[in-house]
Scaffold this motif. Structure first.
Motif, PDB file in Angstrom:
ATOM      1  N   LEU A   2       0.832  -1.189   0.000  1.00 22.03           N
ATOM      2  CA  LEU A   2       0.000   0.000   0.000  1.00 22.03           C
ATOM      3  C   LEU A   2       0.868   1.241   0.000  1.00 22.03           C
ATOM      4  N   ALA A   3       1.654   1.365   1.027  1.00 26.02           N
ATOM      5  CA  ALA A   3       2.502   2.537   1.094  1.00 26.02           C
ATOM      6  C   ALA A   3       3.462   2.531  -0.082  1.00 26.02           C
ATOM      7  N   ARG A   4       3.939   1.342  -0.444  1.00 27.23           N
ATOM      8  CA  ARG A   4       4.877   1.236  -1.546  1.00 27.23           C
ATOM      9  C   ARG A   4       4.190   0.712  -2.798  1.00 27.23           C
ATOM     10  N   ASN A   5       3.384  -0.287  -2.637  1.00 29.64           N
ATOM     11  CA  ASN A   5       2.809  -0.991  -3.767  1.00 29.64           C
ATOM     12  C   ASN A   5       1.326  -1.229  -3.576  1.00 29.64           C
ATOM     13  N   TRP A   6       0.713  -0.498  -2.726  1.00 29.28           N
ATOM     14  CA  TRP A   6      -0.706  -0.602  -2.382  1.00 29.28           C
ATOM     15  C   TRP A   6      -0.938  -1.807  -1.493  1.00 29.28           C
ATOM     16  N   LEU A   7      -2.167  -1.972  -1.036  1.00 24.24           N
ATOM     17  CA  LEU A   7      -2.527  -3.060  -0.121  1.00 24.24           C
ATOM     18  C   LEU A   7      -2.289  -4.425  -0.729  1.00 24.24           C
ATOM     19  N   ARG A   8      -2.038  -5.369   0.100  1.00 22.13           N
ATOM     20  CA  ARG A   8      -1.837  -6.735  -0.351  1.00 22.13           C
ATOM     21  C   ARG A   8      -3.171  -7.450  -0.418  1.00 22.13           C
ATOM     22  N   PRO A   9      -3.395  -8.316  -1.389  1.00 18.99           N
ATOM     23  CA  PRO A   9      -4.675  -8.988  -1.550  1.00 18.99           C
ATOM     24  C   PRO A   9      -5.030  -9.859  -0.374  1.00 18.99           C
ATOM     25  N   ALA A  10      -4.094 -10.489   0.233  1.00 20.48           N
ATOM     26  CA  ALA A  10      -4.451 -11.378   1.327  1.00 20.48           C
ATOM     27  C   ALA A  10      -5.156 -10.610   2.410  1.00 20.48           C
ATOM     28  N   SER A  11      -4.645  -9.472   2.740  1.00 15.23           N
ATOM     29  CA  SER A  11      -5.285  -8.687   3.780  1.00 15.23           C
ATOM     30  C   SER A  11      -6.628  -8.214   3.308  1.00 15.23           C
ATOM     31  N   ALA A  12      -6.686  -7.800   2.110  1.00 13.33           N
ATOM     32  CA  ALA A  12      -7.960  -7.348   1.559  1.00 13.33           C
ATOM     33  C   ALA A  12      -8.909  -8.507   1.519  1.00 13.33           C
ATOM     34  N   ILE A  31     -14.588 -17.282  -8.818  1.00 18.28           N
ATOM     35  CA  ILE A  31     -13.470 -16.459  -9.295  1.00 18.28           C
ATOM     36  C   ILE A  31     -12.332 -17.431  -9.592  1.00 18.28           C
ATOM     37  N   ASP A  32     -12.024 -17.577 -10.853  1.00 13.03           N
ATOM     38  CA  ASP A  32     -10.974 -18.488 -11.285  1.00 13.03           C
ATOM     39  C   ASP A  32      -9.606 -17.935 -10.897  1.00 13.03           C
ATOM     40  N   ALA A  33      -8.661 -18.823 -10.633  1.00 15.07           N
ATOM     41  CA  ALA A  33      -7.305 -18.407 -10.271  1.00 15.07           C
ATOM     42  C   ALA A  33      -6.707 -17.492 -11.335  1.00 15.07           C
ATOM     43  N   ARG A  34      -7.022 -17.729 -12.609  1.00 15.34           N
ATOM     44  CA  ARG A  34      -6.495 -16.889 -13.703  1.00 15.34           C
ATOM     45  C   ARG A  34      -7.051 -15.470 -13.647  1.00 15.34           C
ATOM     46  N   ASP A  35      -8.234 -15.301 -13.054  1.00 12.63           N
ATOM     47  CA  ASP A  35      -8.887 -13.990 -12.985  1.00 12.63           C
ATOM     48  C   ASP A  35      -8.630 -13.268 -11.667  1.00 12.63           C
ATOM     49  N   SER A  36      -7.902 -13.902 -10.768  1.00 11.15           N
ATOM     50  CA  SER A  36      -7.634 -13.331  -9.452  1.00 11.15           C
ATOM     51  C   SER A  36      -6.506 -12.309  -9.550  1.00 11.15           C
ATOM     52  N   ASP A  37      -6.758 -11.104  -9.027  1.00  7.53           N
ATOM     53  CA  ASP A  37      -5.770 -10.024  -9.072  1.00  7.53           C
ATOM     54  C   ASP A  37      -4.842 -10.071  -7.863  1.00  7.53           C
ATOM     55  N   MET A  38      -3.533  -9.986  -8.145  1.00 10.67           N
ATOM     56  CA  MET A  38      -2.543  -9.913  -7.082  1.00 10.67           C
ATOM     57  C   MET A  38      -2.329  -8.427  -6.773  1.00 10.67           C
ATOM     58  N   LEU A  39      -3.222  -7.867  -5.976  1.00 10.94           N
ATOM     59  CA  LEU A  39      -3.223  -6.433  -5.708  1.00 10.94           C
ATOM     60  C   LEU A  39      -2.089  -5.973  -4.811  1.00 10.94           C
ATOM     61  N   PHE A  40      -1.575  -6.856  -3.967  1.00 12.27           N
ATOM     62  CA  PHE A  40      -0.664  -6.413  -2.921  1.00 12.27           C
ATOM     63  C   PHE A  40       0.687  -7.100  -2.928  1.00 12.27           C
ATOM     64  N   GLY A  41       1.065  -7.663  -4.034  1.00  9.67           N
ATOM     65  CA  GLY A  41       2.363  -8.313  -4.122  1.00  9.67           C
ATOM     66  C   GLY A  41       2.312  -9.756  -3.641  1.00  9.67           C
ATOM     67  N   ARG A  42       3.495 -10.369  -3.614  1.00 14.73           N
ATOM     68  CA  ARG A  42       3.597 -11.789  -3.284  1.00 14.73           C
ATOM     69  C   ARG A  42       3.416 -12.089  -1.805  1.00 14.73           C
ATOM     70  N   GLU A  43       3.820 -11.168  -0.940  1.00 14.76           N
ATOM     71  CA  GLU A  43       3.671 -11.397   0.499  1.00 14.76           C
ATOM     72  C   GLU A  43       3.826 -10.085   1.243  1.00 14.76           C
ATOM     73  N   GLY A  44       3.359 -10.083   2.467  1.00 17.31           N
ATOM     74  CA  GLY A  44       3.479  -8.875   3.273  1.00 17.31           C
ATOM     75  C   GLY A  44       2.725  -8.993   4.583  1.00 17.31           C
ATOM     76  N   ILE A  45       2.661  -7.860   5.261  1.00 13.03           N
ATOM     77  CA  ILE A  45       1.974  -7.774   6.551  1.00 13.03           C
ATOM     78  C   ILE A  45       1.010  -6.602   6.474  1.00 13.03           C
ATOM     79  N   ALA A  46      -0.179  -6.809   7.017  1.00 10.94           N
ATOM     80  CA  ALA A  46      -1.197  -5.758   7.000  1.00 10.94           C
ATOM     81  C   ALA A  46      -1.868  -5.653   8.360  1.00 10.94           C
ATOM     82  N   LEU A  47      -2.332  -4.451   8.660  1.00  5.84           N
ATOM     83  CA  LEU A  47      -3.169  -4.217   9.822  1.00  5.84           C
ATOM     84  C   LEU A  47      -4.604  -4.410   9.364  1.00  5.84           C
ATOM     85  N   ARG A  48      -5.357  -5.257  10.063  1.00  4.63           N
ATOM     86  CA  ARG A  48      -6.768  -5.448   9.759  1.00  4.63           C
ATOM     87  C   ARG A  48      -7.570  -4.823  10.885  1.00  4.63           C
TER      88      ARG A  48
END
Length: 174
Positions: A2-12, A31-48
């Motif tokens: 988010l701060a660098r590359n926006w929120l990560r999908p897992a947290s979202a 939602i097929d795996a091919r249609d799934s957006d990787m919004l937040f990169g490969r891995e990270g930490i988020a505040l929920r």
């Protein structure tokens, strides 16, 4: 990020997990795996931050990683058995899907600045005519079962104009 590359999908996508009864669901992922957006990169930490908690909002730190077209979450070192996918709906809006075994639950997410806001649209908020147009019925527990990606998209577009219930948000920490 988010701060660098926006929120990560897992947290979202973790917000998806907060969906309550009255949601939209399917017997298998729409939602097929091919249609799934990787919004937040490969891995990270988020505040929920989750609203509607006794005593005020609940905050927790979630770690996530991307594998096989989905996000997987860990909280306190414990992996969640469900995976999460995000698919673009319209503008800043996304459909989220939480897949646990053979059942999926769906909701909406909206990117805004450094946050990913999550919402739990309620099938009961749609009119009977809207449900008929979607070829779905309201079950006793408030769930509407969906059976195709096109039906999912139409249901989320209809729910979006009904001001769905805010669940909370995710904010990328790193």
């Amino acid at each position: 990020m988010l701060a660098r590359n926006w929120l990560r999908p897992a947290s979202a996508i973790a917000l998806l997990a907060a969906a309550s009864s009255g949601c939209f669901g399917s017997r298998g992922p729409l939602i097929d795996a091919r249609d799934s957006d990787m919004l937040f990169g490969r891995e990270g930490i988020a505040l929920r931050v989750t609203y509607a908690q006794v005593g005020g909002p609940a905050q927790e730190t979630i770690s996530f990683s991307w594998a096989d077209g989905a996000y997987w979450m860990r909280q306190g070192g414990v992996s969640e058995p469900a995976s999460y996918r995000m698919q673009k709906l319209d503008g800043a809006w996304y459909i989220w899907g939480k897949f646990d075994r053979s059942v999926a639950a769906y909701g909406l997410a909206r990117k805004e600045g450094d946050r990913l806001w999550t919402y739990a649209p309620q099938c009961a908020h749609l009119s009977e005519a809207e449900r008929q147009a979607l070829s779905t019925t309201l079950q006793a527990d408030g769930t509407c079962w969906l059976s195709s990606p096109a039906q999912l998209k139409a249901a989320m577009q209809a729910a979006l104009i009904r001001n769905p219930q805010l669940i909370g948000y995710y904010e990328i920490v790193r």
